[in-house]
Design a protein around this motif. Structure first.
Motif, PDB file in Angstrom:
ATOM      1  N   ASN A   1       0.984  -1.251   0.434  1.00 29.09           N
ATOM      2  CA  ASN A   1       0.050   0.331   0.184  1.00 29.09           C
ATOM      3  C   ASN A   1       0.901   1.496  -0.199  1.00 29.09           C
ATOM      4  OD1 ASN A   1      -2.814   1.002   0.254  1.00 29.09           O
ATOM      5  ND2 ASN A   1      -2.687   0.645   1.960  1.00 29.09           N
TER       6      ASN A   1
ATOM      7  N   ARG B   1       1.369   3.631  -3.030  1.00 27.13           N
ATOM      8  CA  ARG B   1       1.105   5.335  -2.738  1.00 27.13           C
ATOM      9  C   ARG B   1       1.863   7.032  -3.006  1.00 27.13           C
ATOM     10  NH1 ARG B   1      -3.096   6.663   2.091  1.00 27.13           N
ATOM     11  NH2 ARG B   1      -4.402   3.723   2.106  1.00 27.13           N
TER      12      ARG B   1
ATOM     13  N   SER C   1      -1.989   5.972  -6.006  1.00 27.39           N
ATOM     14  CA  SER C   1      -2.975   4.709  -6.080  1.00 27.39           C
ATOM     15  C   SER C   1      -3.005   4.106  -4.535  1.00 27.39           C
ATOM     16  CB  SER C   1      -3.466   4.660  -7.219  1.00 27.39           C
ATOM     17  OG  SER C   1      -2.612   2.732  -6.757  1.00 27.39           O
TER      18      SER C   1
ATOM     19  N   THR D   1      -7.331  -0.106  -1.036  1.00 25.50           N
ATOM     20  CA  THR D   1      -8.063   0.327   0.252  1.00 25.50           C
ATOM     21  C   THR D   1      -8.836  -0.642   1.278  1.00 25.50           C
ATOM     22  OG1 THR D   1      -9.736   1.352  -1.902  1.00 25.50           O
ATOM     23  CG2 THR D   1     -10.813   1.412   0.439  1.00 25.50           C
ATOM     24  N   TRP D   2      -8.426  -1.878   1.030  1.00 33.25           N
ATOM     25  CA  TRP D   2      -8.779  -2.726   2.064  1.00 33.25           C
ATOM     26  C   TRP D   2      -7.870  -2.889   3.053  1.00 33.25           C
ATOM     27  CZ3 TRP D   2      -6.396  -7.509   1.243  1.00 33.25           C
ATOM     28  CH2 TRP D   2      -6.072  -7.152   0.107  1.00 33.25           C
ATOM     29  N   SER D   3      -6.551  -2.223   2.534  1.00 33.69           N
ATOM     30  CA  SER D   3      -5.219  -3.459   3.033  1.00 33.69           C
ATOM     31  C   SER D   3      -4.990  -2.432   4.285  1.00 33.69           C
ATOM     32  CB  SER D   3      -3.782  -2.285   2.080  1.00 33.69           C
ATOM     33  OG  SER D   3      -2.671  -3.049   2.738  1.00 33.69           O
ATOM     34  N   GLU D   4      -5.406  -1.366   5.259  1.00 38.53           N
ATOM     35  CA  GLU D   4      -5.913  -1.086   6.263  1.00 38.53           C
ATOM     36  C   GLU D   4      -6.093  -2.316   7.338  1.00 38.53           C
ATOM     37  OE1 GLU D   4      -4.887   3.066   6.850  1.00 38.53           O
ATOM     38  OE2 GLU D   4      -4.486   3.427   4.979  1.00 38.53           O
ATOM     39  N   GLU D   5      -7.277  -1.800   7.065  1.00 37.62           N
ATOM     40  CA  GLU D   5      -8.375  -2.736   7.798  1.00 37.62           C
ATOM     41  C   GLU D   5      -8.252  -4.548   7.869  1.00 37.62           C
ATOM     42  OE1 GLU D   5     -12.885  -3.234   6.016  1.00 37.62           O
ATOM     43  OE2 GLU D   5     -12.944  -1.833   7.096  1.00 37.62           O
TER      44      GLU D   5
ATOM     45  N   ALA E   1     -14.066  -1.541   4.428  1.00 36.59           N
ATOM     46  CA  ALA E   1     -13.452  -1.465   3.221  1.00 36.59           C
ATOM     47  C   ALA E   1     -13.703  -3.196   2.984  1.00 36.59           C
ATOM     48  CB  ALA E   1     -11.912  -1.308   3.831  1.00 36.59           C
ATOM     49  N   THR E   2     -13.846  -3.465   3.858  1.00 39.72           N
ATOM     50  CA  THR E   2     -13.335  -4.894   3.210  1.00 39.72           C
ATOM     51  C   THR E   2     -14.645  -5.977   3.260  1.00 39.72           C
ATOM     52  OG1 THR E   2     -13.606  -5.751   5.506  1.00 39.72           O
ATOM     53  CG2 THR E   2     -11.237  -5.461   4.287  1.00 39.72           C
TER      54      THR E   2
END
Length: 187
Positions: free
Chosen positions: A30, A34, A39, A42-46, A120-121
């Protein structure tokens, strides 16, 4: 019994390793996306957060199994074998109560969160509250086994009540022993 214990220990270690590897890949990937491509996932942090929670709870199970939790044995090491058994039993009963509270709360939270989705996920949030169920059940099994050993296996109480020493204490003790030998005290 030892084969089952070794298999479960291997599975626990493997699960924690996979969680850590996936977290590192997701976060690093991620960051690269970035900064390099403006880019990201989206769901990586969650997902990393979910994996971290699972890894922490699985690590707590492993630490209990290996007797690696922090402990102070200042009083316990001075007690007789019978008194050690009494204190160990009382502390395990308190831990059973705490595990019951965690289990009860986790079951209630899991049921409440079955239909709640992570933003997100899209995963069910019961995936997170289920960690408490897994942890409390596994730790209860470990405590039952350790309590059985403490009460019925000769010499097990000393192993179960001994706290791990810090590296500094072990090195200082070895250094002192070497000095005694060098001075002729260790014949």
């Amino acid at each position: 019994m030892k084969k089952i214990s070794k298999l479960l220990d291997g599975m626990l270690t493997y699960a924690m390793s996979v969680a850590l590897a996936l977290m590192a890949i997701l976060v690093f990937g991620n960051v690269v996306l970035r900064y390099a491509f403006n880019s990201g996932i989206t769901w990586s942090e969650e997902m990393s957060r979910f994996l971290f929670i699972w890894m922490t709870f699985l690590g707590a199970i492993g630490a209990l199994k290996d007797n690696d939790h922090l402990g102070v044995d200042l009083l316990v090491k001075r007690l007789s074998t019978g008194a050690k058994k009494v204190v160990f039993t009382l502390s395990n009963l308190l831990m059973f109560y705490a595990l019951w509270l965690v289990l009860d709360g986790s079951i209630k939270m899991t049921i409440l969160n079955v239909n709640s989705k992570a933003p997100a996920t899209g995963m069910s949030l019961s995936f997170i509250s289920g960690t408490g169920i897994v942890m409390s059940a596994a730790m209860a099994i470990i405590l039952v086994y350790q309590l059985y050993q403490a009460l019925f296996v000769k010499g097990a109480i000393d192993r179960l009540t001994k706290s791990k020493e810090s590296e500094e204490e072990i090195l200082a003790e070895a250094d002192y022993s070497n000095q005694q030998k060098a001075m002729g005290g260790g014949r």
